[in-house]
Structures are given as structure tokens and as C-alpha cells.
Design a protein around this motif. Structure first.
Motif, PDB file in Angstrom:
ATOM      1  N   ALA A  13       0.835  -1.206   0.000  1.00 30.73           N
ATOM      2  CA  ALA A  13       0.000   0.000   0.000  1.00 30.73           C
ATOM      3  C   ALA A  13       0.867   1.253   0.000  1.00 30.73           C
ATOM      4  O   ALA A  13       0.543   2.254  -0.654  1.00 30.73           O
ATOM      5  N   ASN A  14       1.988   1.201   0.708  1.00 29.72           N
ATOM      6  CA  ASN A  14       2.905   2.337   0.737  1.00 29.72           C
ATOM      7  C   ASN A  14       3.473   2.590  -0.659  1.00 29.72           C
ATOM      8  O   ASN A  14       3.564   3.737  -1.110  1.00 29.72           O
ATOM      9  N   LYS A  15       3.849   1.532  -1.372  1.00 27.33           N
ATOM     10  CA  LYS A  15       4.383   1.678  -2.728  1.00 27.33           C
ATOM     11  C   LYS A  15       3.331   2.230  -3.686  1.00 27.33           C
ATOM     12  O   LYS A  15       3.628   3.073  -4.529  1.00 27.33           O
ATOM     13  N   VAL A  16       2.095   1.766  -3.538  1.00 25.25           N
ATOM     14  CA  VAL A  16       1.015   2.270  -4.388  1.00 25.25           C
ATOM     15  C   VAL A  16       0.765   3.751  -4.109  1.00 25.25           C
ATOM     16  O   VAL A  16       0.558   4.550  -5.028  1.00 25.25           O
ATOM     17  N   THR A  17       0.826   4.145  -2.838  1.00 22.96           N
ATOM     18  CA  THR A  17       0.639   5.555  -2.472  1.00 22.96           C
ATOM     19  C   THR A  17       1.740   6.414  -3.081  1.00 22.96           C
ATOM     20  O   THR A  17       1.476   7.490  -3.641  1.00 22.96           O
ATOM     21  N   LEU A  18       2.983   5.965  -2.977  1.00 30.60           N
ATOM     22  CA  LEU A  18       4.100   6.719  -3.558  1.00 30.60           C
ATOM     23  C   LEU A  18       3.983   6.795  -5.080  1.00 30.60           C
ATOM     24  O   LEU A  18       4.269   7.846  -5.677  1.00 30.60           O
ATOM     25  N   GLY A  20       1.198   6.706  -6.817  1.00 26.94           N
ATOM     26  CA  GLY A  20       0.107   7.638  -7.111  1.00 26.94           C
ATOM     27  C   GLY A  20       0.536   9.087  -6.939  1.00 26.94           C
ATOM     28  O   GLY A  20       0.208   9.949  -7.759  1.00 26.94           O
ATOM     29  N   ALA A  21       1.298   9.341  -5.874  1.00 31.70           N
ATOM     30  CA  ALA A  21       1.793  10.702  -5.661  1.00 31.70           C
ATOM     31  C   ALA A  21       2.752  11.113  -6.772  1.00 31.70           C
ATOM     32  O   ALA A  21       2.729  12.251  -7.259  1.00 31.70           O
ATOM     33  N   THR A  24       0.774  11.869  -9.856  1.00 31.86           N
ATOM     34  CA  THR A  24       0.108  13.157  -9.717  1.00 31.86           C
ATOM     35  C   THR A  24       1.083  14.299  -9.976  1.00 31.86           C
ATOM     36  O   THR A  24       0.770  15.256 -10.686  1.00 31.86           O
TER      37      THR A  24
END
Length: 89
Positions: A13-18, A20-21, A24
Motif C-alpha cells: 500500500a505504501n508503494k502504491v501511495t508513492l 500515485g503521488a 500526480t
């Protein structure tokens, strides 16, 4: 769930968040809004540089005018080069 599984899901989840950021940020850099902001910053920078050098030029012209007026008050010619009259260079 096991602790190991929870840690793996959290890491993913941390990798997916990074990611996505990052996407963006890349999307914003590639957008017209970013280019418009860069253009505005360049324009403001140009305005500041122009203002500074115009102010310096105005000071120089005021000094030259003051020196010419002083020469006229002493009865000298208002020579444009403000050099000593009759002196060889």
C-alpha cells in the motif's frame, strides 16, 4: 491474519501511495498550469531585473545632470563627456 501478511500488505500500500503521488506530480508538471506558472515566474523575474537596472540608470542620469549643472554654475561649458576642457586624452 498473520503479522507477516499485514506487513506485506502495508508495504504494498505504501508503494502504491508513492506511485500515485509520483504520477500526480508528473501529471501536474506536464500540464498547462505548470507551464503557465513557470512563464509567470520568468515574467516576474524579468520585471525585477528591468526595474533594478532602470533604477540604476536613473541614478546615473541624475548624477550626470547634477555634474552638468555644477559645471554651468561655475561658468564652464556643459560638455557632454564631463572631461576637463582642452585636456589631451
Amino acid at each position: 491474519m498473520k503479522t507477516e501478511t499485514i506487513e506485506q500488505v502495508g508495504g504494498a500500500a505504501n508503494k502504491v501511495t508513492l506511485a500515485g503521488a509520483g504520477m500526480t506530480g508528473w501529471g501536474w508538471l506536464a500540464s498547462n498550469e505548470f507551464l503557465g506558472l513557470v512563464g509567470a515566474l520568468v515574467a516576474v523575474g524579468g520585471l525585477v531585473v528591468t526595474w533594478y537596472y532602470k533604477r540604476e540608470a536613473n541614478k546615473r542620469h541624475a548624477d550626470e545632470h547634477r555634474l552638468r549643472m555644477a559645471r554651468l554654475r561655475r561658468g564652464m561649458d556643459s560638455d557632454t563627456d564631463l572631461g576637463e576642457l582642452g585636456a589631451e586624452e
